[in-house]
Design an enzyme around this catalytic site. Structure first.
Site, PDB file in Angstrom:
ATOM      1  CD  GLU A  19      -2.482   0.964   2.898  1.00 42.49           C
ATOM      2  OE1 GLU A  19      -2.022   0.183   3.768  1.00 42.49           O
ATOM      3  OE2 GLU A  19      -3.505   1.634   3.091  1.00 42.49           O
ATOM      4  CE  LYS A  25      -7.119   0.633   3.747  1.00 49.83           C
ATOM      5  NZ  LYS A  25      -5.911   1.091   4.466  1.00 49.83           N
ATOM      6  CB  CYS A  60      -3.931  -2.180   4.389  1.00 49.00           C
ATOM      7  SG  CYS A  60      -2.978  -2.426   5.918  1.00 49.00           S
TER       8      CYS A  60
HETATM    9  C1  ACM Z   1      -3.913   0.033   7.150  1.00 49.32           C
HETATM   10  O1  ACM Z   1      -5.018  -0.176   6.650  1.00 49.32           O
HETATM   11  N1  ACM Z   1      -2.942   0.596   6.483  1.00 49.32           N
HETATM   12  C2  ACM Z   1      -3.634  -0.386   8.532  1.00 49.32           C
END
Ligand code: ACM
Length: 260
Positions: A38, A109, A142
């Protein structure tokens, strides 16, 4: 199929250096699919929306996606990589997918973690599965791991491999991804980062331990907690098509969704 990741330790804000580091590493790999963490090109801990915006890029026109497209063509590899995407006045915590024929897609995301809610808009692209020839792949970023419906949704849409760029801080994810793989009979590749960022009052320590997990929860490889490293292993993605747990138990057909 040769799949893997590059676990990085980016220098905050040094986009050109971070991109070049990934290019140099991937040039040395023999892989069909490589996952980068990420926000691999910028680092993680922004201090303002303006700062995130200043490091963000349009997809696919921006510097990072264009560099990855050139690399993917040169190496005949598919790459999934996390970056800050800019569209109009908004920023998203996104992951792009590029391949030998160029740009393929972008995932924004869905589940923003902690201060990310200050810089980014929640994702609006939905969960897509891409057929890249040797496998069908889904992307999540993530903290999406914390919401089991993300992996389930990708599996129901046909993903063989879940590509998971991450900047993990909490310790649970490497364990949880084993369960995500068992309960969906998919492979998962989590590409995390190492190092510490201390750009505001909070110190963030990233846990490394990137991993490749098999469809029965086997840890095919787990990286160190603190070293930059890459790993590529051979898998047979077709194994993920077998959803029978026993001869009479089918992972998807046995669901009782009418009671959800
Ligand atoms: C995250 O979602 N970077 C912990």
């Amino acid at each position: 199929m040769n799949v893997g990741f590059f676990q990085t330790n980016p220098v905050f804000g040094k986009k050109t250096d971070n991109i070049q580091n990934a290019i140099t590493e991937i040039r040395g790999l023999n892989a069909d699919l490589v996952i980068l963490p990420e926000l691999f090109n910028t680092g993680y801990q922004f201090v303002s929306k303006e700062e995130a915006f200043s490091l963000a890029e349009q997809v696919p026109e921006g510097q990072t996606t264009q560099a990855l497209i050139r690399l993917a063509e040169e190496k005949q590899v598919h790459i999934v990589a996390g970056l800050v995407e800019r569209e109009g006045e908004y920023c998203y915590n996104s992951a792009v997918l590029v391949g030998p024929d160029g740009y393929i897609g972008c995932y924004r995301k869905l589940h923003l973690f902690s201060d990310e809610k200050l810089w980014f808009e929640p994702g609006n692209t939905g969960l897509k599965v891409y057929d890249i020839g040797q496998a069908r792949i889904g992307i999540m970023v993530c903290f999406d791991w914390f919401f089991p419906e993300v992996a389930r949704s990708l599996a129901l849409k046909g993903a063989d491999i879940i590509c998971h760029p991450a900047n993990l801080i909490l310790p649970y994810c490497p364990h949880a991804m084993i369960t995500r793989c068992i309960e969906n009979r998919v492979f998962a590749i989590t590409a995390n980062r190492t190092g510490v960022e201390r750009r505001s009052k909070d110190t963030l320590a990233f846990i490394g331990t990137s991993q490749i997990v098999g469809t029965k929860g086997e840890i095919l490889y787990r990286a160190s907690a603190d070293q930059e490293e890459s790993m590529v292993i051979e898998i047979d993605p077709n194994v993920a098509c077998d959803k029978y747990i026993t001869p009479v138990n089918h992972l998807f057909n046995d669901r009782r969704v009418e009671f959800d």
